[in-house]
Design an enzyme around this catalytic site. Structure first.
Site, PDB file in Angstrom:
ATOM      1  N   PRO A   1       0.823  -1.209   0.000  1.00 32.20           N
ATOM      2  CA  PRO A   1       0.000   0.000   0.000  1.00 32.20           C
ATOM      3  C   PRO A   1       0.859   1.262   0.000  1.00 32.20           C
ATOM      4  O   PRO A   1       1.895   1.316   0.658  1.00 32.20           O
ATOM      5  CB  PRO A   1      -0.802  -0.123   1.297  1.00 32.20           C
ATOM      6  CG  PRO A   1      -0.817  -1.587   1.599  1.00 32.20           C
ATOM      7  CD  PRO A   1       0.502  -2.105   1.123  1.00 32.20           C
ATOM      8  N   GLU A   2       0.429   2.249  -0.753  1.00 25.73           N
ATOM      9  CA  GLU A   2       1.168   3.515  -0.800  1.00 25.73           C
ATOM     10  C   GLU A   2       0.527   4.523   0.146  1.00 25.73           C
ATOM     11  O   GLU A   2      -0.468   4.233   0.823  1.00 25.73           O
ATOM     12  CB  GLU A   2       1.249   4.004  -2.244  1.00 25.73           C
ATOM     13  CG  GLU A   2       1.903   2.948  -3.148  1.00 25.73           C
ATOM     14  CD  GLU A   2       2.454   3.473  -4.448  1.00 25.73           C
ATOM     15  OE1 GLU A   2       2.805   4.668  -4.528  1.00 25.73           O
ATOM     16  OE2 GLU A   2       2.566   2.682  -5.410  1.00 25.73           O
TER      17      GLU A   2
ATOM     18  N   ARG B   1      12.663  -3.640  -7.773  1.00 27.29           N
ATOM     19  CA  ARG B   1      11.290  -3.327  -8.172  1.00 27.29           C
ATOM     20  C   ARG B   1      11.253  -3.068  -9.673  1.00 27.29           C
ATOM     21  O   ARG B   1      12.258  -2.688 -10.279  1.00 27.29           O
ATOM     22  CB  ARG B   1      10.764  -2.093  -7.421  1.00 27.29           C
ATOM     23  CG  ARG B   1      10.783  -2.209  -5.909  1.00 27.29           C
ATOM     24  CD  ARG B   1       9.855  -3.310  -5.407  1.00 27.29           C
ATOM     25  NE  ARG B   1       8.472  -3.079  -5.770  1.00 27.29           N
ATOM     26  CZ  ARG B   1       7.639  -2.319  -5.058  1.00 27.29           C
ATOM     27  NH1 ARG B   1       8.072  -1.697  -3.950  1.00 27.29           N
ATOM     28  NH2 ARG B   1       6.382  -2.181  -5.421  1.00 27.29           N
TER      29      ARG B   1
ATOM     30  N   ASN C   1       5.900   2.264  -5.820  1.00 29.76           N
ATOM     31  CA  ASN C   1       6.262   1.998  -7.203  1.00 29.76           C
ATOM     32  C   ASN C   1       5.329   2.676  -8.203  1.00 29.76           C
ATOM     33  O   ASN C   1       5.756   3.148  -9.257  1.00 29.76           O
ATOM     34  CB  ASN C   1       6.272   0.483  -7.443  1.00 29.76           C
ATOM     35  CG  ASN C   1       7.136   0.099  -8.624  1.00 29.76           C
ATOM     36  OD1 ASN C   1       8.162   0.725  -8.882  1.00 29.76           O
ATOM     37  ND2 ASN C   1       6.729  -0.925  -9.355  1.00 29.76           N
TER      38      ASN C   1
ATOM     39  N   LYS D   1       4.277   5.433   4.952  1.00 29.77           N
ATOM     40  CA  LYS D   1       3.642   4.116   4.974  1.00 29.77           C
ATOM     41  C   LYS D   1       3.466   3.582   6.390  1.00 29.77           C
ATOM     42  O   LYS D   1       3.206   2.386   6.576  1.00 29.77           O
ATOM     43  CB  LYS D   1       4.452   3.141   4.119  1.00 29.77           C
ATOM     44  CG  LYS D   1       4.547   3.584   2.653  1.00 29.77           C
ATOM     45  CD  LYS D   1       5.315   2.593   1.809  1.00 29.77           C
ATOM     46  CE  LYS D   1       5.411   3.083   0.350  1.00 29.77           C
ATOM     47  NZ  LYS D   1       6.096   2.108  -0.516  1.00 29.77           N
TER      48      LYS D   1
ATOM     49  N   ARG E   1      13.338   9.701  10.923  1.00 32.17           N
ATOM     50  CA  ARG E   1      14.047   8.981   9.864  1.00 32.17           C
ATOM     51  C   ARG E   1      13.303   9.028   8.533  1.00 32.17           C
ATOM     52  O   ARG E   1      13.839   8.597   7.510  1.00 32.17           O
ATOM     53  CB  ARG E   1      14.251   7.520  10.279  1.00 32.17           C
ATOM     54  CG  ARG E   1      15.136   7.338  11.506  1.00 32.17           C
ATOM     55  CD  ARG E   1      15.549   5.895  11.670  1.00 32.17           C
ATOM     56  NE  ARG E   1      14.431   5.016  11.987  1.00 32.17           N
ATOM     57  CZ  ARG E   1      14.027   4.716  13.213  1.00 32.17           C
ATOM     58  NH1 ARG E   1      14.646   5.254  14.269  1.00 32.17           N
ATOM     59  NH2 ARG E   1      13.019   3.889  13.413  1.00 32.17           N
TER      60      ARG E   1
END
Length: 292
Positions: A2-3, A282, A189, A52, A148
């Site tokens: 999931p984005e 990817r 992606n 995410k 981060r």
């Protein structure tokens, strides 16, 4: 995986369905038993997403951090039926006849599969399966995780200047940089490939060769695309004039995408075959005609 738009939809759903009420937490699978015990019986006071990561805050000061990874998913159950990942209820979903215990909490069905975490309140339940991270952390640990991460285009505190400083100094390609969560949080992606196509940028362009003007346009477009994803529940990147039926309501991919998952198909704009290659584990998609 999931984005970012999905995580923000999840955060909004938890706020609406669980916010302000006492939550019962358990771990049917057993792997999250200690964490569940820390938040069991506490009030869910906050819900937010950063990239995410989903963060659920409780009145104890503890936070539940979830990263779905490649295989994670939430299933929600309430009087409107079951749904996944916090998306709106699908048309025709069966309504559930909910049973409640003497305290008014919903009695959920027996868990199916490896349910890592289960949250229950007086209106429904949420089951988490397959997540790469599920832990209860302190507010200091939450801030350390967020420190981060790069700016999230969907958050009001996002600082695109911070991302630009990294991009403008890097020899790495934009295709690599956009997938780094410490550069921009929440881009996966699909948004990576589609945003670069819409900007007409060769994905293998080194970050330091991108002009500030094109960076600003790319960031603004990502903000708009992610907001559309939050609104619609799926990713739409094609402009109306580039869809098979410009006047039709967009439907989930691939009809709403330019290059992703369309290897060898003609580009919707220039008819060149969509190219694909492996990059950092990817698949990268792009159009050699439009992205020079």
């Amino acid at each position: 995986m999931p984005e970012g738009h999905t995580l923000h939809r999840l955060a909004a759903h938890f706020e609406k369905a669980f916010g302000g009420g006492t939550v019962r937490a358990s771990s049917p699978q057993g792997r999250f038993s200690e964490g569940a015990a820390r938040v069991d019986g506490r009030v869910l006071t906050e819900s937010e997403a950063h990239g995410k990561h989903l963060f659920l805050g409780f009145d104890s000061g503890d936070w539940l951090r979830v990263h779905l990874g490649l295989y994670g998913a939430w299933t929600f159950g309430d009087a409107d039926g079951e749904r996944h990942l916090g998306a709106p209820r699908a048309e025709g979903a069966d309504r559930l006849d909910l049973e409640r215990d003497p305290d008014g909490f919903v009695v959920p069905p027996e868990p199916v599969g490896a349910v890592r975490a289960r949250l229950v309140n007086t209106s429904g339940w949420a089951d988490l399966r397959g997540a790469s991270a599920c832990e209860v952390i302190t507010v200091e640990e939450k801030h350390a995780v967020q420190a981060r991460l790069g700016p999230d285009p969907l958050r009001p505190d996002a600082d695109p200047e911070r991302a630009w400083r990294t991009v403008s100094r890097s020899r790495s390609s934009l295709a690599v940089l956009l997938m780094r969560q410490d550069v921009i949080a929440g881009i996966g992606n699909i948004y990576r490939a589609e945003s670069l196509f819409r900007a007409g940028i060769d994905p293998l362009t080194p970050g330091r060769e991108l002009t500030r003007e094109r960076w600003d346009a790319l960031w603004d477009d990502l903000v708009g695309l992610l907001r559309d994803g939050v609104r619609d529940g799926f990713i739409i990147t094609t402009r109306p004039e580039d869809r098979p039926d410009p006047g039709a309501r967009p439907v989930p991919r691939p009809d709403t995408l330019y290059v992703c998952y369309r290897t060898g198909d003609p580009c919707r704009v220039c008819s060149s075959p969509v190219a694909a290659t492996e990059l950092s584990g990817r698949t990268l998609y792009w159009c050699r005609g439009c992205q020079r």
